[in-house]
Design a protein around this motif. Sequence first.
Motif, PDB file in Angstrom:
ATOM      1  N   THR A 154       0.830  -1.210   0.000  1.00 46.35           N
ATOM      2  CA  THR A 154       0.000   0.000   0.000  1.00 46.35           C
ATOM      3  C   THR A 154       0.856   1.248   0.000  1.00 46.35           C
ATOM      4  OG1 THR A 154      -1.827  -1.101   1.150  1.00 46.35           O
ATOM      5  CG2 THR A 154      -1.711   1.304   1.325  1.00 46.35           C
ATOM      6  N   ILE A 155       1.865   1.275   0.833  1.00 49.19           N
ATOM      7  CA  ILE A 155       2.707   2.470   0.965  1.00 49.19           C
ATOM      8  C   ILE A 155       3.425   2.773  -0.346  1.00 49.19           C
ATOM      9  CG2 ILE A 155       4.751   3.405   2.113  1.00 49.19           C
ATOM     10  CD1 ILE A 155       3.804   1.769   4.601  1.00 49.19           C
ATOM     11  N   THR A 156       4.043   1.768  -0.936  1.00 55.33           N
ATOM     12  CA  THR A 156       4.790   2.013  -2.168  1.00 55.33           C
ATOM     13  C   THR A 156       3.872   2.398  -3.325  1.00 55.33           C
ATOM     14  OG1 THR A 156       4.761  -0.381  -2.604  1.00 55.33           O
ATOM     15  CG2 THR A 156       6.705   0.520  -1.534  1.00 55.33           C
ATOM     16  N   LYS A 157       2.652   1.842  -3.340  1.00 54.93           N
ATOM     17  CA  LYS A 157       1.724   2.167  -4.431  1.00 54.93           C
ATOM     18  C   LYS A 157       1.217   3.594  -4.313  1.00 54.93           C
ATOM     19  CE  LYS A 157      -2.615   0.691  -6.577  1.00 54.93           C
ATOM     20  NZ  LYS A 157      -3.725  -0.312  -6.568  1.00 54.93           N
ATOM     21  N   VAL A 158       0.732   3.978  -3.129  1.00 47.86           N
ATOM     22  CA  VAL A 158       0.168   5.317  -2.964  1.00 47.86           C
ATOM     23  C   VAL A 158       1.251   6.375  -3.048  1.00 47.86           C
ATOM     24  CG1 VAL A 158      -1.152   6.820  -1.432  1.00 47.86           C
ATOM     25  CG2 VAL A 158      -1.715   4.390  -1.574  1.00 47.86           C
ATOM     26  N   ALA A 159       2.412   6.078  -2.493  1.00 45.79           N
ATOM     27  CA  ALA A 159       3.510   7.051  -2.521  1.00 45.79           C
ATOM     28  C   ALA A 159       4.156   7.147  -3.889  1.00 45.79           C
ATOM     29  CB  ALA A 159       4.553   6.685  -1.478  1.00 45.79           C
ATOM     30  N   GLU A 160       3.813   6.197  -4.777  1.00 47.74           N
ATOM     31  CA  GLU A 160       4.384   6.156  -6.126  1.00 47.74           C
ATOM     32  C   GLU A 160       5.912   6.099  -6.074  1.00 47.74           C
ATOM     33  OE1 GLU A 160       2.769   9.499  -8.198  1.00 47.74           O
ATOM     34  OE2 GLU A 160       0.818   8.551  -8.472  1.00 47.74           O
ATOM     35  N   ARG A 161       6.383   5.259  -5.174  1.00 44.90           N
ATOM     36  CA  ARG A 161       7.820   5.044  -5.034  1.00 44.90           C
ATOM     37  C   ARG A 161       8.129   3.603  -5.396  1.00 44.90           C
ATOM     38  NH1 ARG A 161      10.067  10.161  -4.186  1.00 44.90           N
ATOM     39  NH2 ARG A 161       8.549  11.336  -2.977  1.00 44.90           N
ATOM     40  N   THR A 162       9.208   3.403  -6.102  1.00 44.51           N
ATOM     41  CA  THR A 162       9.622   2.057  -6.449  1.00 44.51           C
ATOM     42  C   THR A 162      10.906   1.725  -5.704  1.00 44.51           C
ATOM     43  OG1 THR A 162      10.837   2.899  -8.373  1.00 44.51           O
ATOM     44  CG2 THR A 162       8.578   2.164  -8.731  1.00 44.51           C
ATOM     45  N   GLY A 163      11.226   0.457  -5.686  1.00 40.38           N
ATOM     46  CA  GLY A 163      12.433   0.036  -5.000  1.00 40.38           C
ATOM     47  C   GLY A 163      12.131  -0.462  -3.605  1.00 40.38           C
ATOM     48  N   GLN A 164      13.179  -0.906  -2.939  1.00 42.04           N
ATOM     49  CA  GLN A 164      13.023  -1.493  -1.625  1.00 42.04           C
ATOM     50  C   GLN A 164      13.154  -0.442  -0.525  1.00 42.04           C
ATOM     51  OE1 GLN A 164      16.177  -4.448  -1.975  1.00 42.04           O
ATOM     52  NE2 GLN A 164      14.640  -6.063  -2.227  1.00 42.04           N
ATOM     53  N   ARG A 168      12.644   4.264   4.750  1.00 39.68           N
ATOM     54  CA  ARG A 168      13.464   5.462   4.563  1.00 39.68           C
ATOM     55  C   ARG A 168      12.756   6.485   3.671  1.00 39.68           C
ATOM     56  NH1 ARG A 168      18.603   4.761   6.242  1.00 39.68           N
ATOM     57  NH2 ARG A 168      19.208   2.640   6.817  1.00 39.68           N
ATOM     58  N   GLN A 169      12.063   5.999   2.657  1.00 35.00           N
ATOM     59  CA  GLN A 169      11.381   6.906   1.736  1.00 35.00           C
ATOM     60  C   GLN A 169      10.256   7.660   2.429  1.00 35.00           C
ATOM     61  OE1 GLN A 169      10.175   4.828  -1.827  1.00 35.00           O
ATOM     62  NE2 GLN A 169      12.021   3.590  -1.850  1.00 35.00           N
ATOM     63  N   VAL A 170       9.547   6.992   3.317  1.00 37.06           N
ATOM     64  CA  VAL A 170       8.427   7.633   4.015  1.00 37.06           C
ATOM     65  C   VAL A 170       8.900   8.833   4.799  1.00 37.06           C
ATOM     66  CG1 VAL A 170       6.871   7.315   5.986  1.00 37.06           C
ATOM     67  CG2 VAL A 170       6.867   5.665   4.128  1.00 37.06           C
ATOM     68  N   VAL A 171      10.037   8.701   5.456  1.00 34.69           N
ATOM     69  CA  VAL A 171      10.538   9.778   6.298  1.00 34.69           C
ATOM     70  C   VAL A 171      11.175  10.884   5.469  1.00 34.69           C
ATOM     71  CG1 VAL A 171      12.201  10.350   8.103  1.00 34.69           C
ATOM     72  CG2 VAL A 171      10.862   8.263   8.262  1.00 34.69           C
ATOM     73  N   ALA A 172      11.892  10.510   4.433  1.00 33.72           N
ATOM     74  CA  ALA A 172      12.702  11.497   3.724  1.00 33.72           C
ATOM     75  C   ALA A 172      11.998  12.180   2.561  1.00 33.72           C
ATOM     76  CB  ALA A 172      13.985  10.822   3.217  1.00 33.72           C
ATOM     77  N   LYS A 173      11.069  11.472   1.901  1.00 34.11           N
ATOM     78  CA  LYS A 173      10.625  11.970   0.610  1.00 34.11           C
ATOM     79  C   LYS A 173       9.117  12.149   0.441  1.00 34.11           C
ATOM     80  CE  LYS A 173      14.580   9.664  -1.579  1.00 34.11           C
ATOM     81  NZ  LYS A 173      14.994   8.635  -2.567  1.00 34.11           N
ATOM     82  N   ARG A 232      12.483  -5.730   8.486  1.00 33.85           N
ATOM     83  CA  ARG A 232      13.689  -5.943   7.668  1.00 33.85           C
ATOM     84  C   ARG A 232      13.475  -5.435   6.247  1.00 33.85           C
ATOM     85  NH1 ARG A 232      14.783 -12.197   9.636  1.00 33.85           N
ATOM     86  NH2 ARG A 232      15.452 -11.702  11.768  1.00 33.85           N
ATOM     87  N   ARG A 233      12.261  -5.688   5.709  1.00 35.28           N
ATOM     88  CA  ARG A 233      11.973  -5.202   4.352  1.00 35.28           C
ATOM     89  C   ARG A 233      11.883  -3.676   4.320  1.00 35.28           C
ATOM     90  NH1 ARG A 233       8.193  -9.550   4.353  1.00 35.28           N
ATOM     91  NH2 ARG A 233       6.524  -8.052   4.794  1.00 35.28           N
ATOM     92  N   ALA A 234      11.339  -3.103   5.391  1.00 36.66           N
ATOM     93  CA  ALA A 234      11.116  -1.651   5.396  1.00 36.66           C
ATOM     94  C   ALA A 234      12.407  -0.858   5.381  1.00 36.66           C
ATOM     95  CB  ALA A 234      10.280  -1.263   6.622  1.00 36.66           C
ATOM     96  N   PHE A 235      13.425  -1.339   6.100  1.00 31.58           N
ATOM     97  CA  PHE A 235      14.645  -0.538   6.263  1.00 31.58           C
ATOM     98  C   PHE A 235      15.887  -1.135   5.614  1.00 31.58           C
ATOM     99  CE2 PHE A 235      11.895   0.718   9.807  1.00 31.58           C
ATOM    100  CZ  PHE A 235      11.843   2.080   9.581  1.00 31.58           C
ATOM    101  N   GLY A 236      15.835  -2.408   5.239  1.00 30.19           N
ATOM    102  CA  GLY A 236      16.966  -3.004   4.572  1.00 30.19           C
ATOM    103  C   GLY A 236      18.081  -3.387   5.531  1.00 30.19           C
TER     104      GLY A 236
END
Length: 243
Positions: A154-164, A168-173, A232-236
């Motif tokens: 859900t997060i990656t789809k709505v945020a339109e962000r790709t990659g793992q 980090r993307q939620v906080v920074a971008k 683990r998936r969220a932060f790598g």
Amino acid sequence: MAPEAEESENERPTPIDGDILAGSTPEVAVRGQRVLDLLDKAIALQSPLVQKNIARARQRNPEATPAQVIRNLERMYVSALTGTGAAVGGAAAAPGVGTGVALALSAGEALSSLELSALFALSIAEVHGVRIDEVERRRTIVMGIMLGGSGSATITKVAERTGQHWGRQVVAKVPAETLRQINKILGRHFITKYGTKQGIIVLGRIAPFGIGAVIGGGANAALATMAVRAGRRAFGPPPPSWP
């Protein structure tokens, strides 16, 4: 790292969004809002304790690497969540404990489970060097990790962000408006998935002859394991050293 400051008056958690419950019957809407209120309460209570939790994970080895500390946090979380479920299930099966008391114990344990999960998610983020100072972003991190694969999708789809490593993307971008949209959807999923699971677990915990202890502990262990994998998936991979 300095301990995170207490939340200001303006940052105190509020219900995630009334639109989440739109179209629900009044009874369902009330139950759903209670779940979200418990989540907000858990995040508010545990956010100031993140540094203490990390210090506890480093207690036996002050020189531990971030990777070692994260493993300790994962073990602590799984152990604590499993223990609370088993303890409530065992108490519910004790002689003289009625169904009403057993259900009350399970209701209290639901908040404890949310608190443990919020503390775990926010602690993992901190070790990765991801500081989360806004309540809306904390909600996204905690719900995303607790919902596992469906949360990250859900997060990656709505945020339109790709990659793992969406954490980090939620906080920074991700801008605040997009976060609110994400949390609306996560909130619906959280009410459905977490509320349903908790209902099943509660019924299992009040089973007689100690069966509730097995059900409660096993169910909580499964939830904790799912959250560990999602973290683990969220932060790598953990950072090689402390910032």
